[in-house]
Design a protein around this motif. Structure first.
Motif, PDB file in Angstrom:
ATOM      1  N   ARG A 194      -0.352  17.579   0.896  1.00 38.07           N
ATOM      2  CA  ARG A 194       0.589  18.151   1.853  1.00 38.07           C
ATOM      3  C   ARG A 194       1.246  19.421   1.313  1.00 38.07           C
ATOM      4  NH1 ARG A 194       4.824  15.698   2.340  1.00 38.07           N
ATOM      5  NH2 ARG A 194       4.369  14.023   0.908  1.00 38.07           N
TER       6      ARG A 194
ATOM      7  N   PHE B 281     -18.083  -6.145  -0.744  1.00 40.82           N
ATOM      8  CA  PHE B 281     -17.297  -5.177  -1.517  1.00 40.82           C
ATOM      9  C   PHE B 281     -15.972  -5.773  -2.016  1.00 40.82           C
ATOM     10  CE2 PHE B 281     -14.209  -1.538  -1.487  1.00 40.82           C
ATOM     11  CZ  PHE B 281     -14.734  -0.867  -2.577  1.00 40.82           C
ATOM     12  N   GLY B 282     -15.237  -6.421  -1.117  1.00 37.44           N
ATOM     13  CA  GLY B 282     -13.939  -7.004  -1.487  1.00 37.44           C
ATOM     14  C   GLY B 282     -14.076  -8.095  -2.529  1.00 37.44           C
TER      15      GLY B 282
ATOM     16  N   PRO C 212     -16.804   4.588  -1.431  1.00 37.92           N
ATOM     17  CA  PRO C 212     -16.209   3.938  -0.253  1.00 37.92           C
ATOM     18  C   PRO C 212     -15.257   4.847   0.531  1.00 37.92           C
ATOM     19  CG  PRO C 212     -15.973   2.565  -2.206  1.00 37.92           C
ATOM     20  CD  PRO C 212     -16.471   3.882  -2.673  1.00 37.92           C
TER      21      PRO C 212
ATOM     22  N   VAL D 239     -18.220   8.187   2.007  1.00 37.83           N
ATOM     23  CA  VAL D 239     -19.182   7.850   3.074  1.00 37.83           C
ATOM     24  C   VAL D 239     -18.480   7.738   4.435  1.00 37.83           C
ATOM     25  CG1 VAL D 239     -20.850   6.156   3.910  1.00 37.83           C
ATOM     26  CG2 VAL D 239     -20.873   6.844   1.514  1.00 37.83           C
ATOM     27  N   PRO D 240     -17.421   6.919   4.551  1.00 40.79           N
ATOM     28  CA  PRO D 240     -16.768   6.851   5.870  1.00 40.79           C
ATOM     29  C   PRO D 240     -16.209   8.206   6.317  1.00 40.79           C
ATOM     30  CG  PRO D 240     -15.959   5.104   4.440  1.00 40.79           C
ATOM     31  CD  PRO D 240     -16.807   5.988   3.593  1.00 40.79           C
TER      32      PRO D 240
ATOM     33  N   PHE E 148      -7.166  -2.416   9.171  1.00 37.07           N
ATOM     34  CA  PHE E 148      -6.584  -1.280   9.875  1.00 37.07           C
ATOM     35  C   PHE E 148      -7.139  -1.167  11.289  1.00 37.07           C
ATOM     36  CE2 PHE E 148      -5.188  -0.168   5.743  1.00 37.07           C
ATOM     37  CZ  PHE E 148      -4.172   0.742   5.903  1.00 37.07           C
TER      38      PHE E 148
ATOM     39  N   LEU F 275       0.792  -1.234   0.000  1.00 39.73           N
ATOM     40  CA  LEU F 275       0.000   0.000   0.000  1.00 39.73           C
ATOM     41  C   LEU F 275       0.823   1.282   0.000  1.00 39.73           C
ATOM     42  CD1 LEU F 275      -2.727  -1.055   2.588  1.00 39.73           C
ATOM     43  CD2 LEU F 275      -2.995  -0.858   0.112  1.00 39.73           C
TER      44      LEU F 275
ATOM     45  N   LYS G  51      -6.279   3.809   1.860  1.00 34.85           N
ATOM     46  CA  LYS G  51      -5.440   2.609   1.942  1.00 34.85           C
ATOM     47  C   LYS G  51      -6.278   1.395   2.318  1.00 34.85           C
ATOM     48  CE  LYS G  51      -0.996   4.622   3.104  1.00 34.85           C
ATOM     49  NZ  LYS G  51      -0.383   5.215   4.300  1.00 34.85           N
ATOM     50  N   ALA G  52      -7.186   1.581   3.272  1.00 33.86           N
ATOM     51  CA  ALA G  52      -7.992   0.442   3.723  1.00 33.86           C
ATOM     52  C   ALA G  52      -8.848  -0.091   2.575  1.00 33.86           C
ATOM     53  CB  ALA G  52      -8.868   0.851   4.896  1.00 33.86           C
ATOM     54  N   GLN G  53      -9.455   0.817   1.795  1.00 36.71           N
ATOM     55  CA  GLN G  53     -10.298   0.345   0.697  1.00 36.71           C
ATOM     56  C   GLN G  53      -9.445  -0.214  -0.435  1.00 36.71           C
ATOM     57  OE1 GLN G  53     -12.847   0.085   2.138  1.00 36.71           O
ATOM     58  NE2 GLN G  53     -14.106   1.891   2.527  1.00 36.71           N
ATOM     59  N   THR G  54      -8.257   0.312  -0.631  1.00 40.05           N
ATOM     60  CA  THR G  54      -7.349  -0.260  -1.628  1.00 40.05           C
ATOM     61  C   THR G  54      -7.031  -1.701  -1.254  1.00 40.05           C
ATOM     62  OG1 THR G  54      -6.382   1.922  -1.890  1.00 40.05           O
ATOM     63  CG2 THR G  54      -5.191   0.101  -2.878  1.00 40.05           C
ATOM     64  N   SER G  55      -6.822  -1.922   0.045  1.00 41.20           N
ATOM     65  CA  SER G  55      -6.519  -3.271   0.515  1.00 41.20           C
ATOM     66  C   SER G  55      -7.700  -4.206   0.274  1.00 41.20           C
ATOM     67  CB  SER G  55      -6.160  -3.236   1.995  1.00 41.20           C
ATOM     68  OG  SER G  55      -5.708  -4.494   2.428  1.00 41.20           O
ATOM     69  N   ARG G  56      -8.895  -3.638   0.123  1.00 43.34           N
ATOM     70  CA  ARG G  56     -10.063  -4.464  -0.199  1.00 43.34           C
ATOM     71  C   ARG G  56     -10.303  -4.500  -1.710  1.00 43.34           C
ATOM     72  NH1 ARG G  56     -14.874  -2.363   3.475  1.00 43.34           N
ATOM     73  NH2 ARG G  56     -15.945  -4.234   2.776  1.00 43.34           N
ATOM     74  N   GLY G  57      -9.277  -4.138  -2.449  1.00 46.13           N
ATOM     75  CA  GLY G  57      -9.354  -4.266  -3.901  1.00 46.13           C
ATOM     76  C   GLY G  57     -10.036  -3.133  -4.626  1.00 46.13           C
ATOM     77  N   ALA G  58     -10.330  -2.023  -3.928  1.00 42.13           N
ATOM     78  CA  ALA G  58     -10.966  -0.887  -4.592  1.00 42.13           C
ATOM     79  C   ALA G  58     -10.017  -0.291  -5.619  1.00 42.13           C
ATOM     80  CB  ALA G  58     -11.349   0.158  -3.564  1.00 42.13           C
TER      81      ALA G  58
ATOM     82  N   MET H 173     -12.413 -11.872   1.438  1.00 43.33           N
ATOM     83  CA  MET H 173     -11.564 -11.933   0.246  1.00 43.33           C
ATOM     84  C   MET H 173     -10.642 -13.151   0.305  1.00 43.33           C
ATOM     85  SD  MET H 173     -10.633  -7.912   0.025  1.00 43.33           S
ATOM     86  CE  MET H 173      -9.891  -7.986  -1.595  1.00 43.33           C
TER      87      MET H 173
ATOM     88  N   LYS I 173      -5.911   7.092   5.399  1.00 45.11           N
ATOM     89  CA  LYS I 173      -6.117   5.767   5.980  1.00 45.11           C
ATOM     90  C   LYS I 173      -7.285   5.049   5.284  1.00 45.11           C
ATOM     91  CE  LYS I 173      -7.424   3.730  10.270  1.00 45.11           C
ATOM     92  NZ  LYS I 173      -7.783   3.971  11.665  1.00 45.11           N
ATOM     93  N   ILE I 174      -8.365   5.783   5.037  1.00 50.28           N
ATOM     94  CA  ILE I 174      -9.524   5.152   4.392  1.00 50.28           C
ATOM     95  C   ILE I 174      -9.157   4.687   2.981  1.00 50.28           C
ATOM     96  CG2 ILE I 174     -11.886   5.521   3.553  1.00 50.28           C
ATOM     97  CD1 ILE I 174     -12.234   7.521   5.857  1.00 50.28           C
TER      98      ILE I 174
ATOM     99  N   ASN J 105     -14.780  -6.797  -5.927  1.00 46.17           N
ATOM    100  CA  ASN J 105     -13.584  -6.245  -6.564  1.00 46.17           C
ATOM    101  C   ASN J 105     -12.664  -7.333  -7.089  1.00 46.17           C
ATOM    102  OD1 ASN J 105     -14.282  -3.565  -6.144  1.00 46.17           O
ATOM    103  ND2 ASN J 105     -13.373  -3.537  -4.098  1.00 46.17           N
TER     104      ASN J 105
ATOM    105  N   THR K  15      -6.255  16.346  10.828  1.00 49.47           N
ATOM    106  CA  THR K  15      -6.861  15.104  11.308  1.00 49.47           C
ATOM    107  C   THR K  15      -7.649  14.424  10.191  1.00 49.47           C
ATOM    108  OG1 THR K  15      -7.114  16.236  13.413  1.00 49.47           O
ATOM    109  CG2 THR K  15      -8.235  14.140  13.191  1.00 49.47           C
TER     110      THR K  15
ATOM    111  N   HIS L  10     -14.528   2.206  11.152  1.00 51.92           N
ATOM    112  CA  HIS L  10     -14.622   3.559  10.595  1.00 51.92           C
ATOM    113  C   HIS L  10     -14.556   3.566   9.076  1.00 51.92           C
ATOM    114  CE1 HIS L  10     -13.149   5.374  14.647  1.00 51.92           C
ATOM    115  NE2 HIS L  10     -14.359   4.863  14.700  1.00 51.92           N
ATOM    116  N   GLN L  11     -14.421   2.400   8.455  1.00 55.89           N
ATOM    117  CA  GLN L  11     -14.389   2.362   6.991  1.00 55.89           C
ATOM    118  C   GLN L  11     -15.644   1.729   6.390  1.00 55.89           C
ATOM    119  OE1 GLN L  11     -10.711   0.600   7.627  1.00 55.89           O
ATOM    120  NE2 GLN L  11     -10.312   2.620   8.486  1.00 55.89           N
ATOM    121  N   LEU L  12     -16.623   1.421   7.228  1.00 60.89           N
ATOM    122  CA  LEU L  12     -17.873   0.863   6.706  1.00 60.89           C
ATOM    123  C   LEU L  12     -18.572   1.927   5.873  1.00 60.89           C
ATOM    124  CD1 LEU L  12     -19.116  -0.861   9.974  1.00 60.89           C
ATOM    125  CD2 LEU L  12     -18.174  -1.996   7.961  1.00 60.89           C
ATOM    126  N   PHE L  13     -19.222   1.505   4.775  1.00 60.82           N
ATOM    127  CA  PHE L  13     -19.855   2.530   3.940  1.00 60.82           C
ATOM    128  C   PHE L  13     -21.137   2.084   3.253  1.00 60.82           C
ATOM    129  CE2 PHE L  13     -18.911   1.084  -0.366  1.00 60.82           C
ATOM    130  CZ  PHE L  13     -17.963   0.122  -0.115  1.00 60.82           C
TER     131      PHE L  13
END
Lengths: 283, 272, 279
Positions: B3, A106-107, B203, B206-207, A88, A55, B180-187, A159, B177-178, A110, B170, A93-96
């Motif tokens: 940044r 979702f996974g 994805p 919404v969060p 993570f 990542l 990266k997390a969704q990328t890890s789920r294949g987004a 997944m 972080k979001i 994809n 913040t 906090h990433q639910l959508f």
């Protein structure tokens, strides 16, 4: 199998605010490992997990996946993202999605699985994280904190990643929720995901869940081996701002008081066994 | 990329500019903008450049930090450059291709606009770089307070700005972080047509919104617990007081405006 | 100091009434350090929110420092006296500079500037964050942020501080920092502390533990009397310290060991004593 060799990663490279987060880390993750990753905040453990999960922008050093060396990390990262699922911290906090079912799906979607496969995966993942079928049609935002956490984990579990990494999965849970989650991980390991990495700063959690652990400090991998070896180095751990389970401090104290105990004890059950043996042996 | 935006960031160091009353600086920036738009001749631009350089030097903010703030503006700058380059009809023709025509007037105007934009961004970023957000909002609140009589909620505006600034870092961290997390789920956020791409943002968005609302709710509760009760009867830790640096800044401002006017008069009189 | 009489609270969800607690009675004396334990959903957090009128009782009465929390005319006085620290350090810091944030409560109360300066500096020194007074809060560690939040409360010179799982999001270093600060405030300044937690090693440090389950107070005693009840605690979904668990386990196996240890030293002493007797 994932192999990192001499990996260094710097945030804000070429800028005054540059910060080295990983410094020459080499680590081999074998299939079937159940590894604990320990380190205080800022020790580099999050960076390490994100590199393993493919990542981050390319680090220095080399990464090989299943024995294949990749010249550039970008190609390796694609492989890694397929293989590794990263949960993570505070994943709820990433639910959508509108329903629990769709969020978990979702996974797998994809991954371009068929409808039947997706359905199977969603139900299996929900079952494994102890989310009942009646919750699948609810909105994830209506669930309790502990349920949200488990749905979010199911989103990655569905997944079926070969390597599952969880960053502080028990943070904020009460003792019951924590116990449930840790035994859930034990069941996932080997059976559903070949390799599991548990990132935690709770030494009690590490002690009871995993067999081997790696310790990070200041961007370096400073210890790597069986859990009993690591906890027998209590002074070093404390100097890194880490703790040992209370039980190993008690064992240390008893050894100092002259009891012939092994230093490689780190669960209450094992300590009680040994002490009982000594007492009943009449020594 | 995110940044790189220095606008709105505070650079913590000590300098006469940091010590200045935020009200002086806000008014100063307004004057500076006016002066920039007055400038037209080379000499006048040189004056503005000299002044900008001097202020940057005094501010103790590293030049690299300020130039980094310009990076995100490259696109806007290219656009204005192109617009002025091709749309100016007057002057001698230098180059022509199909419907495009470049004249010497166009080149001069394009360069002027680009330079003006660069100075404008540099000057305004200096305001936020040398003024902590809380001082800045405090300054705005005081400057707006005479308008309270006419129903302008000056305290509320300032409070909102200050909280927004507090939560920008913040929320940026959270966004990262979001993603990266969704990328890890294949987004996949990069392929597909425009509509697919916008859809693929769900994805993340919404969060992010759910999280922002959660934070807002918790913050409101924490503020209430600390006796927040609106703007009435509040005092402030930060003292707003005109000091010697402010008087000096005022003098410098008057000098700059006078010099600019003098240059204009001299040019119109044909001296330079 | 704090007195809840026949306190009841419920909320509505999907048209149905959900009772959080009913007829809760508790009294906390000035200067006490009370830990409130219970699994998630036991009502402990809701109870905490009643102490400074974030929530008002559906029936019954809560009085803190002699102020009825339902008395709206004394709301500011109540909140000045009962400070509240929450779980997420990020979501309770208002300002972009540490000292400005500590001053926030005082600004709201209209405290004059000189007095404010003095109290802000003192509060920052007490939580050992004075050197960071000009820093941006988002660059601090979790433990440091939480100490800034405590300083912001402290500056208002409250008589009581309620902390709702203040260490749940922190790492071990941060947890130690915060716990050390809380204990010091209680010992040195005599501030009444109500600590909501599910970390047993933190509860052991309190003078009194109140265990909540399904909206009722099921235990209310000193840690030394509560934790040795290992089976009861487990049935409530709670942990006990490993020291307590070890001696309890040895006793359960029929060994002649003194139970009741809360800390490592106590367990070591009890076990060594047992071994000495055998010899």
């Amino acid at each position: 199998m994932i192999e990192l060799k001499n990996v260094t990663y710097t945030y804000n490279k070429n800028e005054p605010s540059a910060r080295v987060a990983l410094n020459g880390v080499s680590l081999t993750l074998d299939d079937g490992d159940f590894l604990g990753l320990i380190g205080h905040t800022g020790s580099g453990k999050s960076t390490l997990t994100q590199i393993v999960a493919g990542l981050l922008p390319p680090p220095e050093g080399s990464v090989s996946v299943d024995g294949r060396d990749y010249a550039d990390y970008k190609t390796a990262a694609r492989e890694l993202r397929k293989k590794v699922g990263l949960v993570f911290q505070y994943p709820e906090h990433q639910l959508f999605e509108e329903t629990v079912y769709r969020d978990i799906a979702f996974g797998p979607k994809n991954q371009k699985l068929t409808e039947d496969e997706i359905d199977g995966r969603v139900r299996e993942a929900a079952r494994r994280v102890n989310i009942g079928g009646d919750l699948l049609d609810k909105s994830p935002f209506d669930l309790s904190g502990g349920q949200k956490r488990r749905v979010a984990i199911a989103g990655v579990v569905a997944m079926k990643p070969e390597v599952l990494i969880l960053d502080e999965p028990t943070a904020g849970l009460d003792p019951e929720g924590r116990d449930e989650l840790l035994s859930m991980l034990e069941e996932l390991h080997g059976d559903w995901c070949k390799t599991v990495i548990l990132v935690s700063h709770s030494m009690e959690d590490i002690a009871r869940t995993v067999k081997t652990a790696a310790v990070m400090n200041n961007g370096r991998l400073v210890m790597n081996g069986p859990v009993e070896d690591i906890f027998s180095r209590g002074d070093e751990l404390r100097s890194m701002g880490l703790n040992t389970p209370q039980i190993s401090r008690i064992v240390d104290g008893l050894i100092a008081a002259g009891l012939p105990l092994s230093r490689r004890i780190f669960t209450v059950g094992a300590a009680a066994d040994e002490i009982e043996k000594i007492v009943r042996g009449g020594r | 990329m995110l940044r790189d935006i220095t606008l709105g960031q505070y650079y913590n160091t000590s300098s006469p500019l940091h010590e200045m009353d935020p009200r002086t600086k806000i008014i100063g920036v307004i004057v500076y903008m006016a002066v920039l738009f007055m400038a037209s001749s080379l000499w006048e631009y040189m004056l503005a450049a000299l002044f900008t350089a001097l202020v940057i030097k005094i501010s103790n903010v590293p030049m690299s930090f300020i130039t980094r703030g310009l990076k995100p503006l490259v696109i806007i700058m290219c656009f204005t450059l192109a617009l002025n380059l091709f749309m100016t009809g007057t002057g001698n023709e230098l180059f022509r291709w199909w419907i495009f025509r470049i004249t010497d007037d166009g080149v001069v105007l394009a360069v002027k606009m680009a330079v003006r934009l660069v100075f404008l961004v540099m000057g305004t970023s200096l305001l936020t770089l040398t003024t902590s957000p809380i001082a800045l909002t405090g300054g705005i609140e005081r400057l707006l307070s005479p308008l309270r009589r006419f129903g302008v909620p000056s305290h509320e505006i300032a409070m909102m700005m200050s909280i927004a600034l507090r939560f920008i870092p913040t929320l940026m961290e959270e966004t990262d972080k979001i993603i990266k997390a969704q990328t890890s789920r294949g987004a996949d956020f990069e392929s597909g047509n425009l509509i697919q791409r916008v859809k693929s943002m769900t994805p993340i968005l919404v969060p992010l919104f759910v999280g922002a609302f959660r934070r807002a709710e918790e913050l409101a509760m924490a503020m209430e617990c600390r006796c927040y009760n609106g703007g009435d009867g509040r005092t402030s830790l930060r003292e707003l007081k005109f000091r010697r640096v402010d008087a000096m800044a005022l003098a410098a401002g008057i000098l700059l405006v006078s010099a600019m006017i003098a240059l204009k008069v001299l040019r119109n009189g044909g001296v330079i | 100091m704090i007195k809840a009489e026949n306190l009841s609270f419920s909320y509505e969800a999907d048209g149905a009434e959900v009772k959080v607690f009913e007829n809760l009675n508790i009294e906390i004396e000035d200067g006490e350090f009370v830990a409130v334990l219970g699994h998630n959903g036991s009502g402990k957090s809701t109870f905490a929110k009643h102490l400074n009128a974030i929530l008002l009782p559906k029936s019954g009465r809560v009085t803190v420092c002699g102020i009825d929390t339902a008395d709206e005319s004394r709301l500011l006085e109540l909140r000045k006296n009962v400070g509240m620290v929450f779980q997420n350090p990020d979501n309770q810091i208002v300002a972009t500079v540490v000292e400005e944030d500590v001053a926030f409560g005082l600004e709201n109360l209209g405290v004059p500037r000189d007095e404010m300066r003095r109290r802000v500096d003192e509060a920052l020194k007490t939580v050992r964050m004075y050197d960071y007074r000009k820093h941006a809060p988002h660059l601090l560690s979790g433990g440091q942020k939480q100490r800034v939040a405590i300083a912001g409360i402290l500056a208002m010179e409250p008589r009581c501080i309620v902390l709702d799982e203040p260490t749940a999001m922190l790492d071990p270093i941060g947890r130690d920092e915060v716990m050390e600060t809380i204990r010091r405030l209680n010992r040195e300044k005599g501030i009444t502390i109500v600590l909501i937690t599910h970390y047993m090693d933190e509860a052991v440090k309190a003078g009194r533990c109140v265990v909540m389950d399904k909206g009722r107070i099921v235990m209310d005693d000193s840690p030394a009397n509560i934790f040795p009840k290992v089976e009861e605690m487990r049935a409530l979904g709670l942990d006990v310290p490993q020291a307590t668990e070890l001696v309890w386990e040895l006793k359960r196996r029929g060994l002649d060991v003194e139970t009741g240890a809360l800390r490592s030293a106590g367990a070591i002493e009890a076990i060594v004593k047992m071994c000495g007797k055998i010899k």
